[in-house]
Design a protein around this motif. Structure first.
Motif, PDB file in Angstrom:
ATOM      1  N   ASN A 220       0.827  -1.210   0.000  1.00 13.87           N
ATOM      2  CA  ASN A 220       0.000   0.000   0.000  1.00 13.87           C
ATOM      3  C   ASN A 220       0.861   1.260   0.000  1.00 13.87           C
ATOM      4  O   ASN A 220       0.556   2.240  -0.690  1.00 13.87           O
ATOM      5  N   GLU A 221       1.933   1.243   0.783  1.00 14.88           N
ATOM      6  CA  GLU A 221       2.808   2.415   0.851  1.00 14.88           C
ATOM      7  C   GLU A 221       3.521   2.632  -0.484  1.00 14.88           C
ATOM      8  O   GLU A 221       3.647   3.768  -0.959  1.00 14.88           O
ATOM      9  N   TYR A 222       3.982   1.545  -1.087  1.00 17.05           N
ATOM     10  CA  TYR A 222       4.639   1.674  -2.391  1.00 17.05           C
ATOM     11  C   TYR A 222       3.666   2.234  -3.423  1.00 17.05           C
ATOM     12  O   TYR A 222       4.004   3.140  -4.198  1.00 17.05           O
ATOM     13  N   ALA A 223       2.450   1.691  -3.445  1.00 19.69           N
ATOM     14  CA  ALA A 223       1.444   2.156  -4.403  1.00 19.69           C
ATOM     15  C   ALA A 223       1.144   3.635  -4.198  1.00 19.69           C
ATOM     16  O   ALA A 223       1.024   4.399  -5.165  1.00 19.69           O
ATOM     17  N   ALA A 224       1.038   4.056  -2.937  1.00 14.79           N
ATOM     18  CA  ALA A 224       0.738   5.461  -2.644  1.00 14.79           C
ATOM     19  C   ALA A 224       1.856   6.371  -3.141  1.00 14.79           C
ATOM     20  O   ALA A 224       1.602   7.430  -3.727  1.00 14.79           O
ATOM     21  N   LEU A 228      -0.348   5.005  -7.507  1.00 15.57           N
ATOM     22  CA  LEU A 228      -1.121   3.913  -8.095  1.00 15.57           C
ATOM     23  C   LEU A 228      -2.290   3.538  -7.186  1.00 15.57           C
ATOM     24  O   LEU A 228      -2.144   3.494  -5.963  1.00 15.57           O
ATOM     25  N   ARG A 229      -3.421   3.271  -7.793  1.00 14.37           N
ATOM     26  CA  ARG A 229      -4.578   2.785  -7.045  1.00 14.37           C
ATOM     27  C   ARG A 229      -4.744   1.295  -7.312  1.00 14.37           C
ATOM     28  O   ARG A 229      -4.781   0.866  -8.463  1.00 14.37           O
ATOM     29  N   ARG A 438      24.090   5.262 -29.778  1.00 13.17           N
ATOM     30  CA  ARG A 438      23.070   4.343 -29.257  1.00 13.17           C
ATOM     31  C   ARG A 438      21.869   5.152 -28.789  1.00 13.17           C
ATOM     32  O   ARG A 438      22.015   6.107 -28.029  1.00 13.17           O
ATOM     33  N   GLN A 439      20.714   4.731 -29.251  1.00 12.83           N
ATOM     34  CA  GLN A 439      19.452   5.362 -28.868  1.00 12.83           C
ATOM     35  C   GLN A 439      18.642   4.343 -28.063  1.00 12.83           C
ATOM     36  O   GLN A 439      18.466   3.205 -28.503  1.00 12.83           O
ATOM     37  N   THR A 440      18.171   4.740 -26.890  1.00  7.01           N
ATOM     38  CA  THR A 440      17.447   3.814 -26.018  1.00  7.01           C
ATOM     39  C   THR A 440      16.165   4.456 -25.510  1.00  7.01           C
ATOM     40  O   THR A 440      16.203   5.528 -24.896  1.00  7.01           O
ATOM     41  N   ALA A 441      15.048   3.809 -25.789  1.00  6.01           N
ATOM     42  CA  ALA A 441      13.766   4.216 -25.212  1.00  6.01           C
ATOM     43  C   ALA A 441      13.529   3.360 -23.973  1.00  6.01           C
ATOM     44  O   ALA A 441      13.671   2.138 -24.020  1.00  6.01           O
ATOM     45  N   GLU A 442      13.182   4.001 -22.887  1.00  6.45           N
ATOM     46  CA  GLU A 442      13.034   3.316 -21.594  1.00  6.45           C
ATOM     47  C   GLU A 442      11.665   3.669 -21.016  1.00  6.45           C
ATOM     48  O   GLU A 442      11.276   4.843 -21.010  1.00  6.45           O
ATOM     49  N   PHE A 443      10.936   2.663 -20.540  1.00  4.80           N
ATOM     50  CA  PHE A 443       9.585   2.910 -20.031  1.00  4.80           C
ATOM     51  C   PHE A 443       9.372   2.166 -18.722  1.00  4.80           C
ATOM     52  O   PHE A 443       9.720   0.989 -18.596  1.00  4.80           O
ATOM     53  N   ASP A 444       8.826   2.891 -17.757  1.00  5.22           N
ATOM     54  CA  ASP A 444       8.476   2.325 -16.454  1.00  5.22           C
ATOM     55  C   ASP A 444       6.953   2.303 -16.371  1.00  5.22           C
ATOM     56  O   ASP A 444       6.326   3.296 -16.000  1.00  5.22           O
ATOM     57  N   PRO A 445       6.314   1.188 -16.752  1.00  4.70           N
ATOM     58  CA  PRO A 445       4.855   1.159 -16.867  1.00  4.70           C
ATOM     59  C   PRO A 445       4.156   1.231 -15.518  1.00  4.70           C
ATOM     60  O   PRO A 445       4.607   0.649 -14.535  1.00  4.70           O
ATOM     61  N   ALA A 446       3.044   1.955 -15.495  1.00  4.05           N
ATOM     62  CA  ALA A 446       2.215   2.037 -14.290  1.00  4.05           C
ATOM     63  C   ALA A 446       1.117   0.990 -14.406  1.00  4.05           C
ATOM     64  O   ALA A 446       0.054   1.237 -14.978  1.00  4.05           O
ATOM     65  N   GLY A 447       1.414  -0.191 -13.908  1.00  2.00           N
ATOM     66  CA  GLY A 447       0.411  -1.243 -13.891  1.00  2.00           C
ATOM     67  C   GLY A 447       0.178  -1.898 -15.239  1.00  2.00           C
ATOM     68  O   GLY A 447       0.917  -1.708 -16.209  1.00  2.00           O
ATOM     69  N   LEU A 448      -0.896  -2.669 -15.284  1.00  2.00           N
ATOM     70  CA  LEU A 448      -1.219  -3.447 -16.477  1.00  2.00           C
ATOM     71  C   LEU A 448      -1.497  -2.548 -17.677  1.00  2.00           C
ATOM     72  O   LEU A 448      -1.074  -2.842 -18.797  1.00  2.00           O
ATOM     73  N   PHE A 449      -2.183  -1.426 -17.448  1.00  2.00           N
ATOM     74  CA  PHE A 449      -2.483  -0.524 -18.555  1.00  2.00           C
ATOM     75  C   PHE A 449      -1.202   0.044 -19.156  1.00  2.00           C
ATOM     76  O   PHE A 449      -1.092   0.226 -20.374  1.00  2.00           O
TER      77      PHE A 449
END
Length: 479
Positions: A220-224, A228-229, A438-449
């Motif tokens: 819960n603390e990490y999500a907050a 993230l809900r 070198r070109q790098t795209a990096e993504f940190d997704p928020a959940g399944l969406f």
């Protein structure tokens, strides 16, 4: 006379961080590893690296020769079903050799849990190792730690993966088990301060943070903190075995390790003794600050990452959808150009604004328009200077996060996204007298969406980003 410290487990999570702290403090260190070559490039020039395997006692004599204090940070949980036997054998071999070598002190990091409280096999093994090490005749300082919170720790990675990937989480009974989570920085402080204790009788110290929470509370603390809900549904029927299979599907933890972790989570790991508070100056931080620092450290590590090195050294092969690093997905490509690095970097530094993005600018404009419609900044900001960039500068719907002249440009995405995104450019000299971009795209997704978003736009990225890199190469060579 300087006393040499032996550090085992230096390739592990705690050991690797402890090595750096000990080096910074100026200690004389000898690191023992089964594969010494894996450590040689990491340690300071003053750190000695030797071969040693606790399951091969003939390798321990040289490692322990002349040692005053040894850190024992070895645990065989990842070796399979016979890990407990391996733990016993390894600890006994180490104790016998340490006794023969005249080692005065062994500092051991184990796990919390009340003996006789139907301890899991994992925690029983941790306690047994502490007792076996005492057979060395040396003073054994045994730290029994609760859940360790830090970027890269098994517990933290498990929490992070579950929260980020699952918008709806089933909560088995073990998720409510109480613990005293402790930040990795406080664990390291205890381990290093133990060097100052007078040689005397062996002691066991329970160490944990000031907060008593559950794994669910940590989630819960990490999500907050990540905004993230998450919907949680308590369920009484997920056994440790089923839970471990579930963990193996959605987290980076192997299923067999997950099962041992889950079995351990059925035991409360709450600090019940204040002996550590009496004997040490360490005052552990709370769970909120521990998670904040873990998140901050994760971001700092990514900023410091050189993808040209990370991708090659990891041995990971680029595949459909990119390469996963922790919670992030990476899509990287490179091109060689027959110009010096400073010329290649000039083309990169002109990107955006009036120059555009070197390929399919109409698609970038459409993306900017969509961003405006959904409340984002769009492409209207342009750039403040046509040829120069500084950290913090706006660049269309990006912001400059890091820049190293003639070497690297890292952009943070400020468009509306279901997660966080970066675009990273590195320039290095190659063996042919030119440069590699070198070109790098990096993504940190928020959940399944967030994951669905990444994989849905990934095919388009292959078209746009590859074209951009070709455009940068042309601009550099035609300059």
């Amino acid at each position: 006379m300087t006393q040499t410290i032996l550090l085992t487990g230096a390739t592990g999570y705690v050991g690797g961080r402890l090595r750096r702290v000990l080096e910074e403090q100026g200690h004389s260190i000898r690191c023992m590893a089964r594969r010494p070559d894996n450590l040689r490039q990491r340690g300071a020039s003053t750190t000695e690296i030797v071969l040693g395997n606790v399951l091969a006692p003939e390798t321990l004599d040289d490692a322990l020769a002349g040692i005053h204090t040894a850190y024992y940070l070895i645990h065989a949980m990842g070796t399979g079903e016979g890990f407990r036997d391996d733990d016993r054998e390894g600890a006994r071999n180490f104790a016998i050799t340490a006794k023969a070598a005249g080692v005065r002190r062994i500092i051991y990091l184990g796990g919390l849990g009340i003996d006789g409280d139907k301890l899991s096999e994992h925690l029983q093994s941790r306690h047994e190792v502490g007792e076996i090490l005492k057979e060395s005749g040396a003073q054994v300082i045994e730290f029994r730690a609760s859940i360790i919170i830090g970027s890269g720790s098994l517990s933290y990675e498990l929490v992070r993966a579950l929260v980020r990937k699952l918008p709806v989480m089933l909560w088995p009974k073990w998720v409510s088990t109480k613990a005293s989570p402790i930040a990795i920085r406080d664990v390291l402080s205890y381990l290093t301060e133990a060097l100052t204790l007078p040689i005397g009788e062996s002691k066991i110290y329970e160490i944990g943070g000031p907060d008593t929470v559950s794994y669910g509370g940590i989630m819960n603390e990490y999500a907050a903190q990540r905004g993230l809900r998450r919907l949680t549904i308590p369920v009484p029927f997920l056994s440790p075995k089923i839970s471990s299979l579930w963990l193996g599907l959605v987290t980076p933890v192997y299923a067999r390790i997950g099962r041992k972790l889950v079995e351990g989570l059925s035991n409360p790991t709450v600090v019940t003794s204040d002996t550590a508070k009496q004997d040490f100056q360490v005052r552990p931080i709370g769970i909120s600050e521990a998670i904040r620092l873990a998140n901050q450290r994760e971001d700092e590590e990514m900023i410091e990452t050189r993808w040209s090195d990370a991708l090659s050294s990891s041995g990971r092969v680029t595949k459909w959808g990119g390469v996963v690093f922790g919670s992030r997905v990476v899509d990287s490509r490179r091109v060689d150009v027959d110009v010096a690095p400073h010329i290649a970097f000039t083309a990169i530094q002109r990107i955006g604004g009036e120059t555009g993005w070197y390929y399919a600018n109409w698609l970038w404009k459409i993306r900017g328009f969509i961003d405006l419609l959904i409340g984002g900044v769009g492409m209207r900001r342009g750039r403040t200077h046509p040829t120069k960039l500084r950290v913090g500068d706006a660049l269309d719907f990006w912001r400059v996060e890091a820049i190293e002249p003639d070497q690297r440009l890292r952009l943070f995405a400020q468009m509306k996204l279901p997660g966080r995104g970066w675009l990273d450019f590195e320039v290095t000299a190659n063996d042919e007298g030119g440069s590699t971009i070198r070109q790098t795209a990096e993504f940190d997704p928020a959940g399944l969406f967030g994951l669905l978003y990444w994989y849905s736009v990934w095919p388009l990225h292959q078209f746009v980003f590859a074209g951009m890199l070709r455009g940068i190469a042309r601009a550099a060579t035609n300059r």
